[in-house]
Design a protein around this motif. Structure first.
Motif: not given
Length: 437
Positions: A170-173, A303-312, A345-349, A370-378
């Motif tokens: 999971x993550x950016x492309x 470019x940030x794949x995470x920033x402390x401003x992320x609201x999660x 986030x990897x540990x979360x997921x 994992x194939x059907x995982x839907x969640x919201x990590x940090x």
């Protein structure tokens, strides 16, 4: 066989003392075996592989802190499938070596019998680990590399079904980079000529094949001197071409030492004076990368794949982005980095997948979860049910810039959000400044 007093009659030459010793030894072995079997059945083993030393060591610098948080959160066990599991996280350092990454994965699979593998940061780490897991039938989850370099770089074919059963990413492309770069680069007036330096590796080849043509369609002129080899020390020919073509935007996906060498030579040979936007990825992600450049690092775009401003918040530990960053700074004395949230986030997921599995000890059940995982990590949403291809869930990449920190700050640099096209929930805090502005 017994005598009239119900005492055993020894046969085959076995003495009474030998019989008693053998009986006791057998009972002890059975007890030890039962305890070992119970412990194995009661414990989930999770491998965690990252580069904590070597040229890519910046990606793993914060992992010790993140893993400590995770272990504390799991100290009371993990509730999954109606029972409580003990959890053992086995973390390993690749030393930035792809061959070692693969060897570590095989060791964790064959000698530690891990139930789930987690791999983080760059193709040099993730791809060899994922390949080892796919071959061995062990579920593997990864993040922090362009998904195209993970998917197509491992042999998947465009338009064909996914060849992967056990591995997920999971993550950016490229699509997220495209949105971010167009958004970011239109914040400042330029001639839209982009000098690119993409290395001859999984990241560089994926970006050259997919991002560069899309940027050209969006109205940018791409000036590409061709792939360079990692470890190159003389960039004079590339710099001369960029100067000749009058590029005002520079974009690259190098490892940190390569960019540092290039950018110092670019300054010496006059290229940096004409650059209005320096937009880099894979390097320039962490304060140490920028501090190493001195004044040349100021106003570099990232470019940030995470920033402390992320609201999660973290589903595993419950911490917010600000709490995670502040906690790290308090414990380490170092400035927070975006890898904190990415690794967490990897540990979360990963643990969300274990909790969702019908049997957390079944590799087939974990892979299916994992194939059907839907969640919201940090770091935001993870959804494997609606990705661009099977086994992939795309994620945000946010436009950022390194600027001089305000007076009174503990650290010399500030890492500010300048655009949020791929996740409008992340607040924009600053205007993009021209590199020579």
């Amino acid at each position: 066989m017994t005598d009239k007093f119900n005492r055993p009659i020894l046969t085959s030459g076995l003495t009474r003392r030998g019989f008693m010793a053998a009986t006791a030894a057998g009972a002890t072995a059975m007890a030890i075996g039962n305890r070992a079997a119970f412990a194995a059945d009661d414990t989930l083993k999770v491998g965690f592989i990252s580069p904590r030393t070597g040229p890519l060591g910046g990606f793993g610098e914060t992992d010790g802190y993140v893993l400590d948080l995770a272990r504390k959160a799991l100290a009371g066990g993990l509730q999954a499938g109606g029972k409580t599991w003990k959890v053992e996280i086995l973390d390993r350092d690749t030393q930035s070596d792809p061959s070692r990454a693969g060897q570590l994965a095989k060791d964790l699979i064959n000698n530690q019998a891990v139930d789930l593998m987690l791999a983080v940061s760059t193709p040099e780490t993730i791809n060899p680990v994922a390949d080892a897991c796919e071959a061995a039938g062990v579920p593997c989850l990864s993040t922090v590399m362009p998904w195209e370099a993970w998917y197509f770089g491992r042999g998947a074919k465009p338009g064909a079904p996914s060849p992967f059963k056990w591995t997920y990413h999971f993550g950016f492309g490229v699509g997220e980079f495209l949105k971010t770069y167009i958004s970011q680069w239109n914040l400042i007036e330029t001639n839209k000529k982009v000098g690119v330096m993409y290395p001859n590796d999984a990241d560089g080849n994926a970006i050259r094949a997919n991002l560069a043509p899309a940027l050209a369609k969006a109205g940018f002129t791409i000036v590409d001197p061709g792939a360079y080899e990692t470890g190159t020390t003389d960039f004079s020919s590339q710099i001369a071409l960029f100067r000749q073509e009058g590029v005002e935007i520079f974009n690259s996906f190098p490892i940190p030492p390569d960019f540092a060498a290039f950018w110092r030579q670019a300054a010496q040979q006059g290229l940096t004076q004409q650059i209005k936007i320096c937009q880099i990825a894979k390097t320039g992600l962490f304060p140490s990368d920028i501090e190493a450049l001195g004044d040349l690092g100021m106003n570099i775009g990232s470019a940030a794949y995470w920033h402390k401003a992320f609201p999660y918040k973290s589903t595993l530990t419950g911490v917010s982005g600000t709490e995670l960053a502040d906690g790290y700074e308090a414990v380490s004395g170092k400035q927070w980095t975006q890898q904190l949230g990415a690794s967490l986030s990897l540990l979360d997921a990963g643990f969300d997948a274990l909790k969702a599995a019908s049997d957390a000890k079944s590799k087939e059940a974990v892979a299916k979860a994992m194939s059907t995982l839907k969640t919201t990590t940090i770091a935001g949403k993870v959804d494997f049910t609606s990705g661009p291809v099977a086994n992939v869930s795309p994620g945000p990449i946010i436009g950022t810039q390194w600027v001089k920190a305000p007076a009174g700050s503990k650290f010399a640099l500030d890492y500010v959000v300048t655009e949020h096209a791929t996740d409008p929930n992340v607040p924009v805090a600053a205007k993009l400044i021209a590199y020579n502005g």
